[in-house]
Scaffold this motif. Structure first.
Motif, mmCIF file in Angstrom:
data_model
loop_
_atom_site.group_PDB
_atom_site.id
_atom_site.type_symbol
_atom_site.label_atom_id
_atom_site.label_comp_id
_atom_site.label_asym_id
_atom_site.label_seq_id
_atom_site.Cartn_x
_atom_site.Cartn_y
_atom_site.Cartn_z
ATOM 1 N N LYS A 36 0.858 -1.193 0.000
ATOM 2 C CA LYS A 36 0.000 0.000 0.000
ATOM 3 C C LYS A 36 0.886 1.231 0.000
ATOM 4 O O LYS A 36 2.064 1.172 0.340
ATOM 5 C CB LYS A 36 -0.967 -0.002 1.183
ATOM 6 C CG LYS A 36 -0.332 -0.067 2.534
ATOM 7 C CD LYS A 36 -1.392 -0.218 3.608
ATOM 8 C CE LYS A 36 -0.763 -0.500 4.946
ATOM 9 N NZ LYS A 36 -1.752 -0.717 5.981
ATOM 10 N N ILE A 37 0.282 2.355 -0.405
ATOM 11 C CA ILE A 37 1.020 3.609 -0.508
ATOM 12 C C ILE A 37 0.070 4.755 -0.158
ATOM 13 O O ILE A 37 -1.117 4.701 -0.475
ATOM 14 C CB ILE A 37 1.626 3.762 -1.926
ATOM 15 C CG1 ILE A 37 2.554 4.953 -2.003
ATOM 16 C CG2 ILE A 37 0.544 3.818 -2.974
ATOM 17 C CD1 ILE A 37 3.392 4.974 -3.268
ATOM 18 N N ARG A 38 0.603 5.759 0.520
ATOM 19 C CA ARG A 38 -0.229 6.907 0.922
ATOM 20 C C ARG A 38 -0.618 7.777 -0.273
ATOM 21 O O ARG A 38 -1.774 8.115 -0.454
ATOM 22 C CB ARG A 38 0.515 7.756 1.950
ATOM 23 C CG ARG A 38 -0.076 7.602 3.330
ATOM 24 C CD ARG A 38 0.559 8.534 4.334
ATOM 25 N NE ARG A 38 1.711 7.841 4.911
ATOM 26 C CZ ARG A 38 2.895 8.378 5.127
ATOM 27 N NH1 ARG A 38 3.128 9.621 4.854
ATOM 28 N NH2 ARG A 38 3.870 7.666 5.652
ATOM 29 N N ASP A 39 0.352 8.177 -1.089
ATOM 30 C CA ASP A 39 0.099 9.055 -2.231
ATOM 31 C C ASP A 39 -0.250 8.204 -3.454
ATOM 32 O O ASP A 39 0.619 7.622 -4.092
ATOM 33 C CB ASP A 39 1.333 9.919 -2.516
ATOM 34 C CG ASP A 39 1.143 10.822 -3.717
ATOM 35 O OD1 ASP A 39 0.004 10.976 -4.193
ATOM 36 O OD2 ASP A 39 2.159 11.377 -4.184
ATOM 37 N N ARG A 40 -1.552 8.138 -3.771
ATOM 38 C CA ARG A 40 -2.011 7.311 -4.891
ATOM 39 C C ARG A 40 -2.301 8.147 -6.139
ATOM 40 O O ARG A 40 -2.972 7.690 -7.049
ATOM 41 C CB ARG A 40 -3.253 6.539 -4.466
ATOM 42 C CG ARG A 40 -2.978 5.582 -3.321
ATOM 43 C CD ARG A 40 -4.169 4.716 -2.992
ATOM 44 N NE ARG A 40 -5.333 5.444 -2.500
ATOM 45 C CZ ARG A 40 -5.550 5.766 -1.231
ATOM 46 N NH1 ARG A 40 -4.681 5.439 -0.315
ATOM 47 N NH2 ARG A 40 -6.646 6.423 -0.875
ATOM 48 N N SER A 41 -1.787 9.366 -6.204
ATOM 49 C CA SER A 41 -2.095 10.258 -7.317
ATOM 50 C C SER A 41 -1.304 9.929 -8.588
ATOM 51 O O SER A 41 -1.726 10.301 -9.677
ATOM 52 C CB SER A 41 -1.832 11.711 -6.914
ATOM 53 O OG SER A 41 -0.456 11.887 -6.611
ATOM 54 N N GLN A 42 -0.165 9.251 -8.459
ATOM 55 C CA GLN A 42 0.678 8.939 -9.607
ATOM 56 C C GLN A 42 0.964 7.436 -9.658
ATOM 57 O O GLN A 42 0.984 6.771 -8.622
ATOM 58 C CB GLN A 42 2.024 9.648 -9.487
ATOM 59 C CG GLN A 42 1.959 11.133 -9.323
ATOM 60 C CD GLN A 42 3.337 11.674 -9.014
ATOM 61 O OE1 GLN A 42 4.327 11.273 -9.604
ATOM 62 N NE2 GLN A 42 3.421 12.591 -8.062
ATOM 63 N N PRO A 43 1.217 6.907 -10.852
ATOM 64 C CA PRO A 43 1.568 5.488 -10.939
ATOM 65 C C PRO A 43 2.920 5.206 -10.281
ATOM 66 O O PRO A 43 3.759 6.099 -10.148
ATOM 67 C CB PRO A 43 1.648 5.212 -12.443
ATOM 68 C CG PRO A 43 1.356 6.469 -13.142
ATOM 69 C CD PRO A 43 1.139 7.552 -12.142
ATOM 70 N N VAL A 44 3.104 3.971 -9.865
ATOM 71 C CA VAL A 44 4.374 3.513 -9.319
ATOM 72 C C VAL A 44 4.796 2.265 -10.093
ATOM 73 O O VAL A 44 3.998 1.659 -10.805
ATOM 74 C CB VAL A 44 4.284 3.186 -7.806
ATOM 75 C CG1 VAL A 44 4.000 4.424 -6.997
ATOM 76 C CG2 VAL A 44 3.276 2.101 -7.536
ATOM 77 N N THR A 45 6.054 1.896 -9.931
ATOM 78 C CA THR A 45 6.573 0.680 -10.546
ATOM 79 C C THR A 45 6.859 -0.322 -9.448
ATOM 80 O O THR A 45 7.529 -0.011 -8.467
ATOM 81 C CB THR A 45 7.862 0.984 -11.337
ATOM 82 O OG1 THR A 45 7.557 1.954 -12.349
ATOM 83 C CG2 THR A 45 8.424 -0.261 -11.976
ATOM 84 N N VAL A 46 6.333 -1.518 -9.618
ATOM 85 C CA VAL A 46 6.646 -2.622 -8.714
ATOM 86 C C VAL A 46 7.768 -3.405 -9.387
ATOM 87 O O VAL A 46 7.606 -3.923 -10.488
ATOM 88 C CB VAL A 46 5.419 -3.519 -8.454
ATOM 89 C CG1 VAL A 46 5.782 -4.642 -7.499
ATOM 90 C CG2 VAL A 46 4.263 -2.695 -7.916
ATOM 91 N N ARG A 47 8.917 -3.436 -8.730
ATOM 92 C CA ARG A 47 10.113 -4.062 -9.286
ATOM 93 C C ARG A 47 10.417 -5.351 -8.517
ATOM 94 O O ARG A 47 10.358 -5.369 -7.290
ATOM 95 C CB ARG A 47 11.296 -3.110 -9.187
ATOM 96 C CG ARG A 47 12.595 -3.668 -9.726
ATOM 97 C CD ARG A 47 13.723 -2.683 -9.586
ATOM 98 N NE ARG A 47 13.449 -1.494 -10.374
ATOM 99 C CZ ARG A 47 13.925 -0.286 -10.091
ATOM 100 N NH1 ARG A 47 14.700 -0.091 -9.051
ATOM 101 N NH2 ARG A 47 13.638 0.748 -10.862
ATOM 102 N N PHE A 48 10.745 -6.395 -9.247
ATOM 103 C CA PHE A 48 11.116 -7.669 -8.634
ATOM 104 C C PHE A 48 12.451 -8.102 -9.227
ATOM 105 O O PHE A 48 12.545 -8.374 -10.411
ATOM 106 C CB PHE A 48 10.039 -8.726 -8.906
ATOM 107 C CG PHE A 48 10.153 -9.947 -8.045
ATOM 108 C CD1 PHE A 48 9.592 -9.958 -6.779
ATOM 109 C CD2 PHE A 48 10.811 -11.070 -8.481
ATOM 110 C CE1 PHE A 48 9.687 -11.082 -5.973
ATOM 111 C CE2 PHE A 48 10.917 -12.189 -7.682
ATOM 112 C CZ PHE A 48 10.352 -12.203 -6.423
ATOM 113 N N GLU A 49 13.481 -8.121 -8.377
ATOM 114 C CA GLU A 49 14.813 -8.561 -8.786
ATOM 115 C C GLU A 49 15.016 -9.961 -8.218
ATOM 116 O O GLU A 49 14.641 -10.219 -7.071
ATOM 117 C CB GLU A 49 15.877 -7.622 -8.232
ATOM 118 C CG GLU A 49 15.688 -6.185 -8.703
ATOM 119 C CD GLU A 49 16.550 -5.224 -7.921
ATOM 120 O OE1 GLU A 49 17.757 -5.156 -8.191
ATOM 121 O OE2 GLU A 49 15.991 -4.565 -7.018
#
Length: 144
Positions: free
Chosen positions: A68-81
């Motif tokens: 979860k994230i507080r600021d949902r106004s912009q997209p984010v990238t979920v990265r899996f290394e």
């Protein structure tokens, strides 16, 4: 498969509160159990795979990241290394861009030919990234 994890939250206002790993190793073996909820994940992953070839193609590692994230106004990238058994210390990266909601779940799967050739995932790190800033990361015990 590494199941012990640690989490680090930075000032980005994001949290990864769980990473659910599942390893579907032998698609033909089914051990009888008293509780019907135990084989659910295996049956869920194999649903619709009728032929042995289809079942074999679903063999591998699955990772479901809950965040979860507080600021949902912009997209984010979920990265899996991640690193796999037959590739040694070579690190591979997969990413998904997501428009966040209140609670989020992102899944990564390493199945099919990639799993057969490179082997199971041995260590991994999941992170939520916005732009060039890593907001939070969650990693397996074996990750350096």
């Amino acid at each position: 498969m590494a199941v012990s994890c640690s989490t680090k939250t930075t000032g980005g206002g994001a949290t990864i509160y769980k990473v659910n790993p599942f390893h579907l190793a032998d698609v033909n073996a089914s051990k009888p159990v008293a509780d019907p909820s135990i084989p659910f994940e295996r049956n869920y992953r194999l649903h619709g795979a009728i032929s042995p070839v289809e079942r074999q193609a679903r063999q591998g590692n699955y990772y479901n990241i809950f965040w979860k994230i507080r600021d949902r106004s912009q997209p984010v990238t979920v990265r899996f290394e991640y690193r796999q058994k037959n590739t040694g210390m070579t690190t591979k990266v997969v990413e998904q861009e997501v428009q966040p909601r209140r609670k989020n779940s992102t899944e990564f799967s390493f199945i099919g030919e990639d799993y057969v050739i490179n082997g199971p995932v041995t260590s991994w790190r999941a992170s939520i990234v916005r732009g060039s800033e890593v907001l939070v990361e969650y990693k397996s015990y074996l990750w350096e």
